[in-house]
Design an enzyme around this catalytic site. Structure first.
Site, PDB file in Angstrom:
ATOM      1  N   ARG A  62       0.850  -1.200   0.000  1.00 40.39           N
ATOM      2  CA  ARG A  62       0.000   0.000   0.000  1.00 40.39           C
ATOM      3  C   ARG A  62       0.883   1.246   0.000  1.00 40.39           C
ATOM      4  O   ARG A  62       1.288   1.747   1.048  1.00 40.39           O
ATOM      5  CB  ARG A  62      -0.922  -0.011   1.224  1.00 40.39           C
ATOM      6  CG  ARG A  62      -1.973  -1.095   1.165  1.00 40.39           C
ATOM      7  CD  ARG A  62      -2.847  -1.112   2.404  1.00 40.39           C
ATOM      8  NE  ARG A  62      -3.461   0.187   2.682  1.00 40.39           N
ATOM      9  CZ  ARG A  62      -4.448   0.366   3.552  1.00 40.39           C
ATOM     10  NH1 ARG A  62      -4.916  -0.663   4.240  1.00 40.39           N
ATOM     11  NH2 ARG A  62      -4.947   1.559   3.770  1.00 40.39           N
ATOM     12  N   ASP A  64       2.206   5.089  -0.288  1.00 41.89           N
ATOM     13  CA  ASP A  64       1.722   6.367   0.221  1.00 41.89           C
ATOM     14  C   ASP A  64       1.511   7.365  -0.910  1.00 41.89           C
ATOM     15  O   ASP A  64       1.917   7.139  -2.051  1.00 41.89           O
ATOM     16  CB  ASP A  64       2.730   6.952   1.216  1.00 41.89           C
ATOM     17  CG  ASP A  64       2.835   6.140   2.494  1.00 41.89           C
ATOM     18  OD1 ASP A  64       1.872   5.430   2.833  1.00 41.89           O
ATOM     19  OD2 ASP A  64       3.894   6.209   3.155  1.00 41.89           O
ATOM     20  N   ARG A 213      11.431   5.492   3.471  1.00 44.17           N
ATOM     21  CA  ARG A 213      11.775   6.921   3.408  1.00 44.17           C
ATOM     22  C   ARG A 213      12.527   7.380   4.649  1.00 44.17           C
ATOM     23  O   ARG A 213      13.358   8.290   4.576  1.00 44.17           O
ATOM     24  CB  ARG A 213      10.511   7.733   3.177  1.00 44.17           C
ATOM     25  CG  ARG A 213       9.920   7.516   1.774  1.00 44.17           C
ATOM     26  CD  ARG A 213       8.468   7.921   1.680  1.00 44.17           C
ATOM     27  NE  ARG A 213       8.282   9.323   2.032  1.00 44.17           N
ATOM     28  CZ  ARG A 213       7.111   9.853   2.358  1.00 44.17           C
ATOM     29  NH1 ARG A 213       6.019   9.077   2.409  1.00 44.17           N
ATOM     30  NH2 ARG A 213       7.015  11.127   2.652  1.00 44.17           N
TER      31      ARG A 213
END
Length: 287
Positions: A62, A64, A213
């Site tokens: 999933r 972002d 990230r």
């Protein structure tokens, strides 16, 4: 949740890609925000003339808002009759209905036990960054981050090596209620290309929210000399979020590929992945 389609249904695997710039992430959201899942489900409902029936997608990763995908995988369970009626022309019809920033490349009947999310044994992401003093090539600006300090790739790789293996990545994840942050980081390596763009390859059995990230944010601090190569490992061991670890911008991140075991191991992998993980207990200390 079942590893098999319900009686009278067929499980279909979708291989797809998208440019994440125009999406508020993969998952459907309240408020009418544009999402990849919503876009594909709407198109599927339209081209199969399913009226008010929505066939929901299950996805491997999933992503972002703003994150891209080149090798995303999803599945959907369709009534067998509907699949038989539309299967020959469904791919082309979806191509005509979908916006140009999302493409489905194949629709195939999934083998028994296949679950796009839980059967996966790894996801591989790439994060791209450049430290060129002039900035980012305008043609790549939607997919490459500009870091305005020179980066030492060797130092970043030294730091990355200390993060490999199974750990609790709570220090690099945004916590979600009831979800574990234990993951196995299988690969984390960086290479500078001939064009000066540095590509970080990040592969794990799964990722928690913001993990990739955050890891890149920590490595950039090492690469530009603000932190020593042992610092990301110390943050990991501390097990708490460090304000110095920045979550870098999403546009440099692309889901490149999802790996699955052989067909005979799909169901077993799916069952294993649903179990909540824990790390082995530390050995008791003697007097």
């Amino acid at each position: 949740m079942s590893d098999e389609a319900q009686p009278g249904h067929v499980r279909i695997r979708l291989d797809l890609s998208y440019d994440g710039a125009g999406f508020s992430g993969w998952a459907k959201q309240a408020g009418g925000r544009r999402t990849v899942q919503g876009e594909i489900e709407d198109a599927l409902r339209t081209v199969t003339r399913s009226g008010g029936t929505t066939y929901e997608l299950t996805v491997a990763g999933r992503t972002d808002a703003g994150v891209h995908a080149r090798g995303q995988v999803a599945h959907v369970d369709l009534p067998a009759g509907l699949w038989e009626e539309h299967r020959e022309k469904l791919l082309k019809r979806l191509a005509g209905r979908l916006a140009r920033d999302v493409r489905i490349w194949s629709l195939t009947e999934a083998p028994p036990g296949f679950d796009a999310r839980f059967s996966a044994i790894w996801r591989r992401y790439a994060y791209r960054v450049t430290d060129h003093p002039g900035g980012v090539d305008p043609l790549l600006r939607g997919h490459v981050l500009w870091h305005d300090w020179p980066l030492d790739v060797d130092a970043m790789n030294e730091a990355a090596g200390r993060l490999l293996g199974e750990h609790d990545f709570a220090a690099y994840c945004k916590r979600r209620e009831g979800a574990t942050t234990i993951r196995t980081l299988q690969e984390l390596s960086l290479v500078r290309g001939a064009d000066g763009v540095i590509t970080a390859t990040v592969r794990a059995d799964a990722f928690c929210h913001n993990m990739v990230r955050s890891l890149i944010g920590a490595l950039l601090f090492v690469g530009d000399g603000h932190r020593a190569p042992d610092w990301p490992g110390k943050v990991l061991a501390a097990g708490v979020r460090d304000s110095a670890v920045h979550v870098v911008r999403p546009h440099g991140l692309t889901l490149e590929e999802v790996g699955y075991p052989s067909d005979d191991l799909l169901a077993a992998r799916s069952k294993e992945a649903r179990n909540k993980r824990s790390l082995p207990a530390a050995p008791a200390r003697c007097c």
